[in-house]
Motif scaffolding. Structure first.
Motif, PDB file in Angstrom:
ATOM      1  N   THR A  94      13.569  12.589  -4.759  1.00 53.12           N
ATOM      2  CA  THR A  94      12.829  12.698  -5.370  1.00 53.12           C
ATOM      3  C   THR A  94      13.110  10.560  -6.231  1.00 53.12           C
ATOM      4  OG1 THR A  94      12.402  15.145  -5.884  1.00 53.12           O
ATOM      5  CG2 THR A  94      13.194  13.513  -7.828  1.00 53.12           C
ATOM      6  N   ARG A 100       4.444   4.167 -11.167  1.00 57.08           N
ATOM      7  CA  ARG A 100       5.083   6.298 -10.498  1.00 57.08           C
ATOM      8  C   ARG A 100       4.988   6.473 -11.885  1.00 57.08           C
ATOM      9  NH1 ARG A 100       5.254   9.634  -6.478  1.00 57.08           N
ATOM     10  NH2 ARG A 100       5.564  11.563  -7.892  1.00 57.08           N
ATOM     11  N   TYR A 101       6.615   5.710 -12.250  1.00 57.76           N
ATOM     12  CA  TYR A 101       6.614   6.175 -13.748  1.00 57.76           C
ATOM     13  C   TYR A 101       5.555   6.832 -14.523  1.00 57.76           C
ATOM     14  CZ  TYR A 101       9.867   7.588 -17.917  1.00 57.76           C
ATOM     15  OH  TYR A 101      10.416   8.206 -19.559  1.00 57.76           O
ATOM     16  N   SER A 127       2.532   7.252 -14.074  1.00 59.63           N
ATOM     17  CA  SER A 127       2.039   7.533 -13.736  1.00 59.63           C
ATOM     18  C   SER A 127       2.068   9.744 -13.966  1.00 59.63           C
ATOM     19  CB  SER A 127       1.519   7.921 -11.606  1.00 59.63           C
ATOM     20  OG  SER A 127       2.737   8.155 -11.550  1.00 59.63           O
ATOM     21  N   ASP A 128       3.297   9.663 -13.807  1.00 56.26           N
ATOM     22  CA  ASP A 128       3.729  11.009 -14.463  1.00 56.26           C
ATOM     23  C   ASP A 128       3.643  11.601 -15.412  1.00 56.26           C
ATOM     24  OD1 ASP A 128       4.522  12.434 -11.585  1.00 56.26           O
ATOM     25  OD2 ASP A 128       6.423  11.299 -11.950  1.00 56.26           O
ATOM     26  N   LYS A 165      10.959   8.329  -5.318  1.00 57.18           N
ATOM     27  CA  LYS A 165      10.128   8.207  -5.790  1.00 57.18           C
ATOM     28  C   LYS A 165      10.443   7.581  -7.025  1.00 57.18           C
ATOM     29  CE  LYS A 165       8.202  11.967  -3.231  1.00 57.18           C
ATOM     30  NZ  LYS A 165       7.700  13.524  -2.605  1.00 57.18           N
ATOM     31  N   THR A 166      11.143   7.637  -7.923  1.00 62.26           N
ATOM     32  CA  THR A 166      11.205   7.425  -9.109  1.00 62.26           C
ATOM     33  C   THR A 166      11.767   5.743  -8.925  1.00 62.26           C
ATOM     34  OG1 THR A 166      12.151   9.509 -10.044  1.00 62.26           O
ATOM     35  CG2 THR A 166      12.197   7.745 -11.379  1.00 62.26           C
ATOM     36  N   ARG A 176      12.795  13.600 -12.056  1.00 65.06           N
ATOM     37  CA  ARG A 176      12.059  11.595 -11.670  1.00 65.06           C
ATOM     38  C   ARG A 176      12.235  11.905 -13.415  1.00 65.06           C
ATOM     39  NH1 ARG A 176       7.877  14.538  -8.527  1.00 65.06           N
ATOM     40  NH2 ARG A 176       6.350  14.301  -9.966  1.00 65.06           N
ATOM     41  N   LEU A 201       2.265  15.146 -16.920  1.00 69.73           N
ATOM     42  CA  LEU A 201       2.737  15.671 -16.608  1.00 69.73           C
ATOM     43  C   LEU A 201       3.788  16.266 -17.809  1.00 69.73           C
ATOM     44  CD1 LEU A 201       2.523  15.586 -12.621  1.00 69.73           C
ATOM     45  CD2 LEU A 201       2.050  17.386 -14.245  1.00 69.73           C
ATOM     46  N   PHE A 202       4.678  14.740 -17.750  1.00 66.55           N
ATOM     47  CA  PHE A 202       5.636  14.707 -18.590  1.00 66.55           C
ATOM     48  C   PHE A 202       5.838  14.830 -19.998  1.00 66.55           C
ATOM     49  CE2 PHE A 202       7.362  10.877 -16.354  1.00 66.55           C
ATOM     50  CZ  PHE A 202       8.147  11.730 -15.355  1.00 66.55           C
ATOM     51  N   LEU A 225      10.447  16.870 -10.559  1.00 67.07           N
ATOM     52  CA  LEU A 225       9.524  16.162 -12.248  1.00 67.07           C
ATOM     53  C   LEU A 225      10.663  16.430 -12.710  1.00 67.07           C
ATOM     54  CD1 LEU A 225       6.504  15.656 -13.202  1.00 67.07           C
ATOM     55  CD2 LEU A 225       6.677  17.800 -14.496  1.00 67.07           C
ATOM     56  N   GLY A 251       2.782  21.323  -8.020  1.00 68.84           N
ATOM     57  CA  GLY A 251       3.727  20.826  -8.729  1.00 68.84           C
ATOM     58  C   GLY A 251       5.254  21.207  -8.264  1.00 68.84           C
TER      59      GLY A 251
END
Length: 363
Positions: free
Chosen positions: A295, A322-323, A325-326, A298-299, A262, A329-330, A259, A254
């Protein structure tokens, strides 16, 4: 009044990447080529300041160049700059200085009007000085030299107070407010002030700058330019940001910067109650701009039935899937940041206030 529309999109390219705060020799950068590349990707809004020396000079030359003006009409561009801040510890918000600064910016960009002019870091001056400067910008708006008047600075709550006072005292609201480092994966406190800015303040649109917290939220830490390490983040926050960057990299390779961007773009699009969520991106090179634009794509997503061209302006809606799915990680990054979540430093800081006190005593 909101200067952003379908011709400008949700993204602004910031000009600090051509300042001595960020890089050691901004004049060595291929600015015209970089701006032309940004335009080819659909970026139409640009923000700078005389304080970002020599950014305004370099950008002004690029936007005055026939290689650009023959391809992109002035009416398709949104050019924003600032006034009032001279150096790191010197401000001049007097009406003559504000007017002279704007006229100089007009000359540098070879244009008859500027789309937005902000008072720069308005929290550093007294309220009477702030009101006097904004009054001058309103006068220049009435003269047709400025399309929209704004204020900029660090603390959103203070900016909201100032916006309300401007509306109550001058009888008109500022069009745009720009704040930085308060809508990112480390600090989302801008959201608490949006209601007051849009409500009592009557602000047309709020812009989120520094989605990477002035370079803190990336691998490698804050950028060191010609002026040295200017970043006010304390050691503890820097260490946790570095730890988070290492953790993100360990998650299938990553990238902390991507990130963080995003999160900033997505979260602001999600919470901005007016549905704008405009973010000011960094990018002083073609490579950086390409990475940031990809990026953003992708957001956000293109609206159904909208323009299907691969132009950034057509990406206007948060990609909820997508938001989400992150999300892990967030959460992982924010868990590492821990006690530093929503931490803000003083602006102005104690050293500036002490220096100002001594200056008043000596005068």
């Amino acid at each position: 009044m909101n200067p952003f529309n379908s011709k400008t999109g949700r993204v602004v390219l910031g000009g600090a990447g051509w300042s001595r705060q960020i890089v050691t020799d901004p004049t060595s950068k291929p600015v015209l080529e970089t701006i032309l590349h940004a335009l080819s990707l659909g970026i139409r809004a640009f923000d700078t300041s005389p304080y970002y020396d020599p950014s305004e000079i370099l950008l002004g030359a690029a936007f005055s160049d026939p290689a650009l003006t023959t391809l992109y009409p002035r009416s398709d561009l949104l050019l924003m700059t600032k006034c009032g801040r001279i150096t790191s510890n010197k401000f001049d918000y007097s009406p003559p200085a504000i007017r002279a600064s704007v006229l100089r910016s007009l000359d540098r960009f070879s244009t008859s009007y500027l789309d937005v002019v902000f008072t720069h870091d308005v929290e550093f001056v007294s309220r009477s000085e702030a009101l006097g400067a904004v009054r001058t910008l309103f006068e220049m708006k009435d003269e047709g030299l400025i399309r929209h008047v704004g204020i900029s600075g660090y603390p959103p709550a203070v900016l909201a107070d100032i916006a309300v006072e401007i509306r109550e005292t001058l009888g008109r609201a500022v069009d745009v407010v720009q704040t930085y480092c308060h809508m990112n994966i480390q600090n989302t406190s801008l959201g608490k002030s949006l209601g007051r800015l849009y409500g009592e303040g009557g602000v047309g649109i709020v812009l989120n700058a520094s989605p990477l917290c002035m370079g803190l939220l990336r691998k490698g830490g804050v950028p060191i330019g010609e002026l040295g390490d200017f970043h006010p983040a304390p050691r503890g926050l820097r260490e946790k940001a570095a730890e988070a960057a290492e953790w993100v990299e360990a998650q299938d390779g990553g990238n902390m910067a991507a990130l963080s961007l995003r999160f900033a773009v997505g979260e602001f699009a999600r919470v901005d109650e007016k549905g704008f969520g405009v973010t000011i991106l960094g990018g002083g090179s073609i490579k950086e701009i390409d990475e940031n634009v990809e990026t953003v794509k992708k957001t956000l997503k293109q609206e159904v039935g909208g323009d299907e061209q691969e132009d950034l302006r057509s990406y206007t809606t948060l990609d909820q899937e997508r938001y989400r799915s992150d999300g892990p990680l967030f959460k992982g990054v924010r868990d590492i940041l821990g006690e530093w979540i929503d931490y803000t430093w003083d602006s102005p800081d104690a050293a500036f206030l002490e220096e100002q006190k001594k200056s008043r005593e000596q005068s």
